[in-house]
Design an enzyme around this catalytic site. Structure first.
Site, PDB file in Angstrom:
ATOM      1  N   ASP A 154      51.524  95.089-106.014  1.00  0.00           N
ATOM      2  CA  ASP A 154      52.577  96.058-105.760  1.00  0.00           C
ATOM      3  C   ASP A 154      53.337  95.546-104.545  1.00  0.00           C
ATOM      4  O   ASP A 154      52.845  94.700-103.788  1.00  0.00           O
ATOM      5  CB  ASP A 154      52.008  97.470-105.535  1.00  0.00           C
ATOM      6  CG  ASP A 154      53.091  98.538-105.727  1.00  0.00           C
ATOM      7  OD1 ASP A 154      54.293  98.184-105.720  1.00  0.00           O
ATOM      8  OD2 ASP A 154      52.757  99.726-105.877  1.00  0.00           O
TER       9      ASP A 154
HETATM   10  C1  BGC Z   1      55.988 100.972-106.324  1.00  0.00           C
HETATM   11  C2  BGC Z   1      55.984 100.213-107.622  1.00  0.00           C
HETATM   12  C3  BGC Z   1      57.310  99.531-107.812  1.00  0.00           C
HETATM   13  C4  BGC Z   1      57.583  98.635-106.633  1.00  0.00           C
HETATM   14  C5  BGC Z   1      58.903  97.906-106.713  1.00  0.00           C
HETATM   15  C6  BGC Z   1      56.425 100.113-105.160  1.00  0.00           C
HETATM   16  O1  BGC Z   1      56.625 100.876-104.016  1.00  0.00           O
HETATM   17  O2  BGC Z   1      54.708 101.506-106.078  1.00  0.00           O
HETATM   18  O3  BGC Z   1      55.733 101.080-108.700  1.00  0.00           O
HETATM   19  O4  BGC Z   1      57.328  98.816-109.018  1.00  0.00           O
HETATM   20  O5  BGC Z   1      57.605  99.422-105.452  1.00  0.00           O
HETATM   21  O6  BGC Z   1      59.956  98.798-106.566  1.00  0.00           O
END
Ligand code: BGC
Length: 847
Positions: free
Chosen positions: A241
């Site tokens: 993530d």
């Molecule tokens: C989220 C993800 C997301 C990523 C990119 C993170 O903060 O938890 O679900 O894909 O950001 O935006």
């Protein structure tokens, strides 16, 4: 008819069709430095191209309710599909696969290779901020809907990235929280959708979450190698993530493949540090090779290698490559799909005969409520997309040709939104929007943007106007034209230093600071706001200038997110509620649209109350008392409390309905379309017994084990407001018989239930037939019952249908600690229209 329990697995096989030798040969051309460079993003969304390996730039994008692309604003619009919980509420795998295909088309249109979706964490608690973004509280329903979603994407050559692995079921302290969960619960609940999507949909990537599980942060967790790679045979890519990679050596050794975002110089901790770790023998180069091969394999699958083999050689059409997948999705077709899908997700939770409304003789329709005028089509956070348009409930009912009168009733938003039409005009008076000017530290103008909105989100620099460091200041200018006389509230939302001038005079100067303990996404998406009152005469225009010092924001390195905020004049809540009540009393029918907003339900934080914001409960009660023909439409992504549920004639739960929300609502209220949804999550009657998402000393213990959602209600003998699986349509059904057959053709199935149902009503309808398993005399501790299979059926009045529902082997198994085990003996199977209404009983003898 084959039910959704059937198991197929073509995509994984297709993946292995990509030549391992080809990938190895490409790998062999790269130095250690080149290989390591590939393992961190080049920027916020993309990977580095590597010409020596024939690899082009590979692009990722959020997210589950649409494909945002690399630009985070209105200049690059995206089809906004109903929120994932709504997709699961259809219980319709074929429909969801179609949505996946539509999203693949959107991805290709925007140059996206990997969609960061679906989110398959479970609805452990309705407090969870991203509840709207997940499918269901049930692992089987989550798995079936997730498989369909990924099939839709990947059959068109776009990678799914199933997230967040694992136990990221709430947001509080999400970056650090240690989720303590026993292995059996992990395997049977939280890992189950990931396993099914890896094994049956052959998903091409998985995202490792921010949180810890049982003491180890997920980007370093042994679960990656031991379960995902070794046990399930996953051959795709594990991506962190965003900013979840916390170490060089531990994460690299733990089988994380790709650290996002990049570049490593800004976000670390791989890059040069990893090259050094390889040279020092702390990370084996063979592990680096494995990661690069996984990147190259993903690239081959999405068509990002110069001589990519199609994903499924037997079906070249299934893999369209970078420029493909564009046929067949004209805007009108997207609109039709999204309209039908929204209607198929709406859950008619209660109806004392008021719906469908009969057009003939229908008088004035009072449309009331804060969510009636502004469509709430999606939740907040990284799932945000910018739809080309949205149809509010008010727009939809007007477009249906009804005699509509509107009263907002009560304000329920927590934050004032960005200035919008009809008040917002560009400085030259042309159309709604604003002009932005960017200035270098020297004061020199470096660029301008003509924008259609007053909400701005620049990430990784300011495009043609320059990199983050080369822009010191920006100015937003526009005209605000008052429609009505009164007091407007004008201001700014953002981080750092701002000045706001109206007709050249400063009305506000402020430095807005990061809220303490704020999550990065919360800080960017819902930053502090400061407003100041401005009195305007009807028709009066003023010129507005907002100045911002870019580097005064602590988040400037990631992005500059700001809005020029504007609230129109309105009465007090008492005045607005009184006006709504009189309107309802004078109307034939009242349609009240209550709900939440993307600011209440969002990534980055959990809800602390399930109550509707503001005075909406009071509004509903008073309107319903004034007009017994009152329908309440609940426009929220997740359950809210509805203490008035028994006092109103009809309740329709509509989720965040996507851009076609209002049209779909009119279709359903008027009976042109069946309200097709059934609850994918239990709707609580009160907050008593609802699981908390608040960690204690950094630990969130899943002490309830497998008993989340309906399983918890069953165990405790509690009664929710609406049970899991509940929902009715506009016809009635009888459940006539069930037979269970154990002679099934395999393919992961262990039994099949044949359920006979009859449409006993007066119109064609749609029903979701559900089968639950239980094991009354079990030697193993189990939930009271659990979902075993389901199928969607349609029938004409009087028609009898036999519905075949395949039941996978796993439904009867439990995790023994060593592996999956089957307790021999008799399992009970019960069928019906919801988890709380199961008129048919069968059984299956298993050895
Ligand atoms: C989220 C993800 C997301 C990523 C990119 C993170 O903060 O938890 O679900 O894909 O950001 O935006």
């Amino acid at each position: 008819m084959t039910g959704p329990g059937s198991v197929s697995g073509t995509a994984q096989a297709a993946g292995s069709a990509i030549g391992a030798d080809d990938l190895r040969q490409r790998l062999a051309k790269l130095s250690v430095e080149q290989k390591v460079r590939l393992l961190t993003g080049a920027d916020f969304w993309a990977l580095y191209p590597e010409p020596d390996a024939g690899l082009r730039r590979l692009v990722t994008s959020d997210g589950p309710a649409g494909v945002r692309g690399e630009v985070w604003d209105e200049r690059d619009t995206s089809a906004n599909v109903p929120s994932p919980t709504a997709l699961a509420a259809t219980w319709d795998c074929a429909r969801v696969e179609g949505i996946g295909a539509l999203l693949a088309h959107e991805a290709r249109r925007k140059g996206v290779d990997v969609l960061l979706a679906p989110t398959v964490n479970l609805h452990r608690s309705p407090y969870g901020g991203r509840h709207f973004e997940c499918f269901s509280e049930d692992p089987l329903l989550t798995a079936r809907i997730g498989i369909a979603y990924v099939h839709g994407l990947q059959r068109a050559g776009v990678a799914g990235c199933v997230k967040h692995f694992v136990a990221n079921d709430s947001e509080t302290e999400r970056m650090t929280v240690d989720v303590r969960v026993d292995e059996r619960t992990l395997r049977e609940l939280y890992l189950a959708p990931f396993e099914a999507i890896v094994r049956e949909a052959g998903v091409w990537s998985v995202m490792a979450s921010y949180n810890e599980v049982n003491g180890t942060t997920m980007t370093e967790s042994p679960l990656l190698r031991e379960i995902l790679y070794d046990d399930w045979g996953f051959d795709g890519l594990v991506v962190s993530d965003w900013t979840a990679t916390r170490s060089t050596v531990a994460a690299a050794n733990a089988a994380l493949d790709l650290a996002m975002p990049g570049p490593a110089s800004q976000f670390g901790p791989w890059g040069d540090a990893l090259t050094v770790a390889v040279a020092d023998g702390l990370v084996d180069e063979a592990l680096i090779d494995e990661k690069v091969v996984r990147i190259l394999r993903l690239a081959a699958r999405v068509g990002a290698l110069d001589t990519a083999t199609p994903a499924d050689p037997a079906d070249p059409a299934a893999h369209q490559g970078p420029a493909g997948a564009s046929a067949g999705y004209a805007p009108a077709e997207i609109a039709r799909d999204l309209r039908a899908t929204a209607a198929a997700s709406f859950v008619l939770a209660g109806n004392a005969g008021l719906l469908p409304l009969d057009r003939a003789g229908l008088g004035q329709v009072a449309v009331i409520g804060p969510n009636a005028e502004v469509a709430r089509t999606l939740g907040g956070g990284s799932a945000t997309v910018f739809p080309p348009y949205t149809i509010s409930p008010l727009d939809g009912l007007r477009a249906a040709g009804l005699d509509v009168a509107f009263a907002p009733g009560a304000l329920a938003h927590l934050r004032t939104s960005a200035a919008r039409a009809p008040w917002l005009l560009r400085p030259d008076g042309t159309g709604p929007g604003a002009e932005v000017r960017f200035f270098a530290p020297s004061g020199e103008l470096t660029g301008t943007e003509q924008r259609d909105s007053a909400a701005f989100r620049w990430m990784s620099g300011f495009g043609a106007a320059g990199a983050t460091e080369s822009v010191a200041r920006l100015e937003v200018s526009c005209v605000i034209r008052a429609t009505d006389a009164g007091q407007y509230a004008l201001g700014v939302s953002g981080l750092g230093h701002f000045r706001l001038l109206v007709d050249g005079a400063e009305i506000l100067e402020a430095t807005l600071a990061l809220p303490e303990g704020a999550d990065v996404v919360e800080a960017l998406m819902a930053p502090p706001q400061r407003l100041t009152p401005v009195k305007l005469a009807a028709g009066q225009s003023v010129s507005v200038l907002l100045e911002h010092d870019v580097h005064s924001s602590p988040m400037a390195g990631i992005g500059t997110f700001l809005e020029l905020s504007l609230e129109g004049p309105h009465g007090t809540d008492d005045e607005e509620i009184a006006a709504a009540v009189s309107l309802a009393a004078a109307s034939d029918v009242a349609v009240i649209v209550v709900g939440t907003t993307a600011e209440v339900e969002s990534e980055g934080f959990d809800r602390t109350s399930l109550a509707l914001p503001g005075r909406q409960d009071e509004l509903v009660r008073r309107v319903a008392a004034a007009n017994p023909r009152t329908v309440v439409v609940v426009n929220s992504g997740a359950p809210v409390l509805m203490p008035w549920a028994q006092e109103v004639a009809a309740v329709l739960l509509t989720w965040f309905g996507g851009q076609e929300f209002g049209h779909a609502l009119a279709d359903v209220l008027l009976g042109d379309t069946e309200p097709g949804g059934r609850l994918p999550t239990t709707w609580p009657a009160s907050e008593a017994g609802v699981l908390s998402t608040q960690p204690a000393d950094g630990v969130l213990a899943y002490t309830e084990g497998a008993n989340i959602g309906y399983r918890g209600y069953d165990r405790d003998g509690r009664v929710p407001l609406y049970p899991f699986g509940h929902g009715t349509g506009y016809t009635t059904w009888s459940y006539d018989s069930i037979t269970v057959d154990c002679n099934v053709p395999g393919g992961g199935l262990r039994a099949a239930a044949c359920v006979q149902v009859r449409n006993t009503g007066a119109r064609r309808g749609r029903e979701v037939v559900q089968v639950y398993a239980s094991r009354p005399d079990s030697a193993v501790q189990r939930p009271v019952k659990w979902l075993a299979g389901f199928a969607v059926v349609e029938a004409d009045p009087g028609e009898t249908v036999d519905v075949g529902i395949g039941i996978p082997e796993r439904v009867f198994q439990h995790w023994s600690g060593e592996g999956w085990a089957l307790e021999p003996g008799t399992f009970a199977l019960a069928a019906g229209p919801s988890s709380a209404s199961l008129p048919l009983a069968g059984r299956v003898e298993l050895r």
